[in-house]
Design an enzyme around this catalytic site. Sequence first.
Site, PDB file in Angstrom:
ATOM      1  CB  CYS A   1       2.507   0.564   9.393  1.00 18.58           C
ATOM      2  SG  CYS A   1       3.760  -0.452   8.817  1.00 18.58           S
TER       3      CYS A   1
ATOM      4  CG  ASN B   1      -4.425   3.451  13.693  1.00 15.81           C
ATOM      5  OD1 ASN B   1      -5.486   3.091  14.202  1.00 15.81           O
ATOM      6  ND2 ASN B   1      -4.341   3.895  12.466  1.00 15.81           N
TER       7      ASN B   1
ATOM      8  CB  CYS C   1       7.662  -5.998   7.850  1.00 13.96           C
ATOM      9  SG  CYS C   1       9.138  -5.412   8.727  1.00 13.96           S
TER      10      CYS C   1
ATOM     11  CB  SER D   1      10.719   5.231   8.938  1.00 15.54           C
ATOM     12  OG  SER D   1      10.346   4.828  10.232  1.00 15.54           O
TER      13      SER D   1
ATOM     14  CB  CYS E   1       3.097   7.079   3.555  1.00 17.35           C
ATOM     15  SG  CYS E   1       3.567   5.739   4.641  1.00 17.35           S
TER      16      CYS E   1
ATOM     17  CG  HIS F   1       8.333   2.252  18.955  1.00 22.16           C
ATOM     18  ND1 HIS F   1       7.670   3.382  18.558  1.00 22.16           N
ATOM     19  CD2 HIS F   1       8.556   1.531  17.812  1.00 22.16           C
ATOM     20  CE1 HIS F   1       7.494   3.350  17.235  1.00 22.16           C
ATOM     21  NE2 HIS F   1       8.023   2.252  16.770  1.00 22.16           N
TER      22      HIS F   1
ATOM     23  CB  CYS G   1       3.578  -3.100  13.256  1.00 20.17           C
ATOM     24  SG  CYS G   1       3.726  -2.904  11.474  1.00 20.17           S
TER      25      CYS G   1
ATOM     26  CD  GLU H   1      -1.066  -0.271   3.730  1.00 20.08           C
ATOM     27  OE1 GLU H   1      -1.993  -1.094   3.610  1.00 20.08           O
ATOM     28  OE2 GLU H   1      -0.819   0.340   4.774  1.00 20.08           O
TER      29      GLU H   1
ATOM     30  CB  CYS I   1       6.986  -4.178  15.600  1.00 20.15           C
ATOM     31  SG  CYS I   1       8.641  -3.739  15.017  1.00 20.15           S
TER      32      CYS I   1
ATOM     33  N   GLY J   1       7.005  -2.586   5.485  1.00 17.07           N
ATOM     34  CA  GLY J   1       8.369  -3.075   5.342  1.00 17.07           C
ATOM     35  C   GLY J   1       9.412  -2.258   6.071  1.00 17.07           C
ATOM     36  CD  GLU J   2      13.903  -1.360   8.846  1.00 17.71           C
ATOM     37  OE1 GLU J   2      13.019  -0.900   9.583  1.00 17.71           O
ATOM     38  OE2 GLU J   2      14.907  -0.702   8.507  1.00 17.71           O
TER      39      GLU J   2
ATOM     40  CB  SER K   1      10.777   2.852  14.714  1.00 13.71           C
ATOM     41  OG  SER K   1      10.291   3.446  13.527  1.00 13.71           O
TER      42      SER K   1
HETATM   43  N1  SAH Z   1       9.773  -0.512   9.284  1.00  8.69           N
HETATM   44  C1  SAH Z   1      10.037   0.864   9.432  1.00  8.69           C
HETATM   45  C2  SAH Z   1       9.170   1.749   8.572  1.00  8.69           C
HETATM   46  C3  SAH Z   1       7.721   1.354   8.424  1.00  8.69           C
HETATM   47  S1  SAH Z   1       6.732   1.522   9.869  1.00  8.69           S
HETATM   48  C4  SAH Z   1       9.933   1.258  10.902  1.00  8.69           C
HETATM   49  O1  SAH Z   1       9.412   0.477  11.683  1.00  8.69           O
HETATM   50  O2  SAH Z   1      10.404   2.328  11.216  1.00  8.69           O
HETATM   51  C5  SAH Z   1       6.572   3.288  10.008  1.00  8.69           C
HETATM   52  C6  SAH Z   1       6.259   3.771  11.405  1.00  8.69           C
HETATM   53  O3  SAH Z   1       4.917   3.364  11.772  1.00  8.69           O
HETATM   54  C7  SAH Z   1       7.188   3.206  12.462  1.00  8.69           C
HETATM   55  O4  SAH Z   1       7.637   4.221  13.317  1.00  8.69           O
HETATM   56  C8  SAH Z   1       6.291   2.217  13.174  1.00  8.69           C
HETATM   57  O5  SAH Z   1       6.725   1.983  14.475  1.00  8.69           O
HETATM   58  C9  SAH Z   1       4.937   2.916  13.106  1.00  8.69           C
HETATM   59  N2  SAH Z   1       3.797   2.035  13.367  1.00  8.69           N
HETATM   60  C10 SAH Z   1       3.618   0.772  12.985  1.00  8.69           C
HETATM   61  N3  SAH Z   1       2.432   0.286  13.426  1.00  8.69           N
HETATM   62  C11 SAH Z   1       1.837   1.298  14.100  1.00  8.69           C
HETATM   63  C12 SAH Z   1       0.597   1.430  14.799  1.00  8.69           C
HETATM   64  N4  SAH Z   1      -0.244   0.409  14.885  1.00  8.69           N
HETATM   65  N5  SAH Z   1       0.319   2.608  15.381  1.00  8.69           N
HETATM   66  C13 SAH Z   1       1.192   3.655  15.299  1.00  8.69           C
HETATM   67  N6  SAH Z   1       2.377   3.587  14.666  1.00  8.69           N
HETATM   68  C14 SAH Z   1       2.705   2.423  14.073  1.00  8.69           C
HETATM   69 FE1  SF4 Z   2       8.212  -3.928  10.235  1.00  6.87          FE
HETATM   70 FE2  SF4 Z   2       8.226  -1.313  10.860  1.00  6.87          FE
HETATM   71 FE3  SF4 Z   2       6.023  -2.814  11.227  1.00  6.87          FE
HETATM   72 FE4  SF4 Z   2       8.141  -3.190  12.807  1.00  6.87          FE
HETATM   73  S1  SF4 Z   2       6.888  -1.327  12.667  1.00  6.87           S
HETATM   74  S2  SF4 Z   2       6.951  -4.806  11.833  1.00  6.87           S
HETATM   75  S3  SF4 Z   2       9.805  -2.851  11.360  1.00  6.87           S
HETATM   76  S4  SF4 Z   2       6.975  -2.326   9.290  1.00  6.87           S
END
Ligand code: SAH
Ligand code: SF4
Length: 371
Positions: free
Chosen positions: A363, A320, A133, A221, A126, A246, A140, A113, A137, A187-188, A244
């Site tokens: 994401c 979220n 991924c 990111s 974005c 957290h 996510c 997406e 996490c 994705g990362e 990221s």
């Molecule tokens: N993989 C990379 C980039 C994609 S995620 C990373 O993790 O940085 C982009 C951002 O969205 C990251 O900071 C991630 O922690 C955040 N993210 C993922 N799921 C989320 C959620 N459910 N609520 C808020 N932020 C979220």
């Molecule tokens: Fe992958 Fe980023 Fe989601 Fe973590 S937050 S699972 S690194 S996309």
Amino acid sequence: MSDDLTLTGITEPKTRKRATPPPLHWADLDSERRAEAVAEIGMPRFRADQISRHYFARDSADPESWTDLSKTQAERVRGELMPPLLSEVAVVDCDDGATAKQVWRLHDGAVVESVLMGYSDRVTACISSQAGCGIGCPFCATGQQGLTRNLSTGEIVEQVRLARAAASEGRVGKPRRLSNIVFMGMGEPLANFARVAQALHRIIDPAPAGFGMSARSVTMSTVGMVPSMLKLADLGLPVTLAVSLHAPDDELRDTLVPINHRWPVTEVLAAADRYAETTGRRYSIEYALIRNINDQDWRADALGVLLQNRLVHVNLIPLNPTPGSKWTASDPKDEAEFLARLRAAGISTTVRDTRGREIDGACGQLAAAQI
Ligand code: SAH
Ligand code: SF4
């Protein structure tokens, strides 16, 4: 493909099939290879510049609509050099038309997406760097899917081109140029380093080699893949780095961002500091506020101490919630207190707006719903 994965220690996806790679695309090629590719399909090399102008300066990937190619040439370019890579499966609008989320199906059925967001002063896309991924996490939606595969450079760049075309057609407000790109979709990005680095060149290199966008308006990111962060610094492209984090402590971060076992907080921040030194750019710390998990006063204070004297800006992101998760966003009082404590510690901090929430904005959530 496996080079990146081995380097970063991420396991190969269990279900990896010996699938055919995405077809070769103009956006996969650097300037030199474009001239060769044009010659290989029996056209004079100067055509390469023309094709690039259509693609990178006019955001067009429709050779049949270009008046400077014959019908046969257009068909050849379409077939050999500009095959469609992304087909739209769904598009959802929200925020009164200021946000559009697109879900794309790739040639092998994988789904990714991208989101386009119009603001008063900018239009941001974005984009995704992988289908799924492998980092896992737990908060996510993409992490819960696991890794399907890395996207090719062409698949990443096509998301950008389509976002540019959509922004100039007024897809999210009045017609405007796409100004910003964030690698915050699925994705990362640093686990797909080689292809992402190539995509950065296409985004930043001046037309007709690339779109000629400003490096500073591109945000990468990452969860903190230290070797790739250092390689990114070595590219010498001053893109904005977002880490990221957290959690300020390894004990909690090990559970929220499992790759922390491999590269803990101090190593990640040391690499980000190196990035700041090399590029002269402040980096961002992303911190998703999760109710009663990482939003305690003492953690705000610990984060403040950790970031003291570092060239950072903190983005607090209200979580979220993903479908079925027991976690939710922090209580607004706790969010306000967390923000106040960081600011009192002298750390530049803002709360990220939560665009696209009503369309599964976080994401991977909308794509997950299509699989
Ligand atoms: N993989 C990379 C980039 C994609 S995620 C990373 O993790 O940085 C982009 C951002 O969205 C990251 O900071 C991630 O922690 C955040 N993210 C993922 N799921 C989320 C959620 N459910 N609520 C808020 N932020 C979220
Ligand atoms: Fe992958 Fe980023 Fe989601 Fe973590 S937050 S699972 S690194 S996309």
